[in-house]
Design a protein around this motif. Structure first.
Motif, PDB file in Angstrom:
ATOM      1  N   UNK A  89      27.396  38.603  45.814  1.00 30.32           N
ATOM      2  CA  UNK A  89      28.347  37.850  45.019  1.00 30.32           C
ATOM      3  C   UNK A  89      28.524  38.541  43.671  1.00 30.32           C
ATOM      4  N   UNK A  90      29.709  38.431  43.118  1.00 29.43           N
ATOM      5  CA  UNK A  90      30.037  39.082  41.857  1.00 29.43           C
ATOM      6  C   UNK A  90      29.159  38.507  40.749  1.00 29.43           C
ATOM      7  N   UNK A  91      28.541  39.385  39.973  1.00 27.94           N
ATOM      8  CA  UNK A  91      27.746  38.990  38.819  1.00 27.94           C
ATOM      9  C   UNK A  91      28.183  39.832  37.622  1.00 27.94           C
ATOM     10  N   UNK A  92      27.427  39.778  36.552  1.00 27.19           N
ATOM     11  CA  UNK A  92      27.810  40.505  35.335  1.00 27.19           C
ATOM     12  C   UNK A  92      27.806  42.023  35.545  1.00 27.19           C
ATOM     13  N   UNK A  93      26.964  42.514  36.433  1.00 29.22           N
ATOM     14  CA  UNK A  93      26.902  43.961  36.670  1.00 29.22           C
ATOM     15  C   UNK A  93      28.087  44.474  37.475  1.00 29.22           C
ATOM     16  N   UNK A  94      28.658  43.632  38.307  1.00 25.95           N
ATOM     17  CA  UNK A  94      29.783  44.062  39.137  1.00 25.95           C
ATOM     18  C   UNK A  94      31.129  43.555  38.628  1.00 25.95           C
ATOM     19  N   UNK A  95      31.122  42.546  37.790  1.00 31.05           N
ATOM     20  CA  UNK A  95      32.378  41.990  37.276  1.00 31.05           C
ATOM     21  C   UNK A  95      33.084  42.989  36.363  1.00 31.05           C
ATOM     22  N   UNK A  96      32.350  43.867  35.717  1.00 32.34           N
ATOM     23  CA  UNK A  96      32.955  44.829  34.796  1.00 32.34           C
ATOM     24  C   UNK A  96      33.781  45.885  35.526  1.00 32.34           C
ATOM     25  N   UNK A  97      33.636  46.002  36.829  1.00 28.56           N
ATOM     26  CA  UNK A  97      34.431  46.963  37.598  1.00 28.56           C
ATOM     27  C   UNK A  97      35.893  46.557  37.655  1.00 28.56           C
ATOM     28  N   UNK A  98      36.165  45.274  37.573  1.00 27.91           N
ATOM     29  CA  UNK A  98      37.509  44.753  37.755  1.00 27.91           C
ATOM     30  C   UNK A  98      38.030  44.247  36.415  1.00 27.91           C
ATOM     31  N   UNK A  99      39.039  44.899  35.885  1.00 29.10           N
ATOM     32  CA  UNK A  99      39.537  44.560  34.553  1.00 29.10           C
ATOM     33  C   UNK A  99      40.176  43.180  34.531  1.00 29.10           C
ATOM     34  N   UNK A 100      41.094  42.914  35.455  1.00 25.39           N
ATOM     35  CA  UNK A 100      41.839  41.660  35.427  1.00 25.39           C
ATOM     36  C   UNK A 100      41.517  40.697  36.565  1.00 25.39           C
ATOM     37  N   UNK A 101      40.887  41.154  37.595  1.00 25.42           N
ATOM     38  CA  UNK A 101      40.739  40.360  38.810  1.00 25.42           C
ATOM     39  C   UNK A 101      40.128  38.980  38.562  1.00 25.42           C
TER      40      UNK A 101
END
Length: 165
Positions: A89-101
């Motif tokens: 699941x998306x967390x703080x480490x993976x959320x930064x990959x997506x600018x607007x999503x």
């Protein structure tokens, strides 16, 4: 002038040694490494919270990593192989990959909830066009919440590995 130059040199000399210290790890440590593609990677260490879905059961599991044993992730009450995990699941480490999503939902809901009151303050009455636009923005926010997935499935080029060095 010499004082300023000396201060600048001392500043660079003391801070250059510390650059990247957050990513330096001692030899003998293990990490959980998630690679989505060539430039999107996340590293989870002991103590990090991980939210995932197992391949066997489709339930959301959240637990803190206690340690690593050979090729096993060790949690508080169980041990798990990385290949048993079907999705992260998306967390703080993976959320930064997506600018607007993951910002669409918040942006549309905020715009929809602020547009109508601002329109009423400006005109002094509720206009049908303002009401329709505000409702459309709120609807787009709810639609974004339902359509944007919070899971990153692990298949194909996406890899989840334990790295020990």
């Amino acid at each position: 002038m010499l004082k300023y130059l000396t201060v600048i040199v001392l500043l660079f000399a003391t801070t250059s040694l510390c650059a990247g210290q957050a990513f330096v790890h001692a030899k003998g440590q293990s990490f959980l490494y998630f690679k989505k593609n060539g430039h999107r990677e996340a590293v989870y260490a002991v103590g990090d919270k991980l939210t995932f879905e197992l391949k066997a059961m489709k339930a959301k599991v959240t637990d803190r990593i206690i340690g690593f044993e050979d090729s096993l992730l060790v949690f508080q009450t169980y041990k798990l192989r990385p290949n048993e995990i079907g999705a992260l699941y998306v967390d703080e480490k993976t959320k930064i990959w997506f600018i607007f999503r993951y910002k669409y939902e918040k942006a549309f809901l905020l715009a929809g909830s602020l547009f109508l009151p601002i329109s009423v303050i400006n005109t002094g009455k509720v206009e049908p066009k303002a009401l329709a636009l505000s409702g459309a923005l709120l609807g787009a926010g709810l639609l974004a919440k339902w359509l944007v997935s919070q899971k990153l499935r692990i298949k194909g080029k996406r890899k989840l590995l334990i790295i020990s060095y």
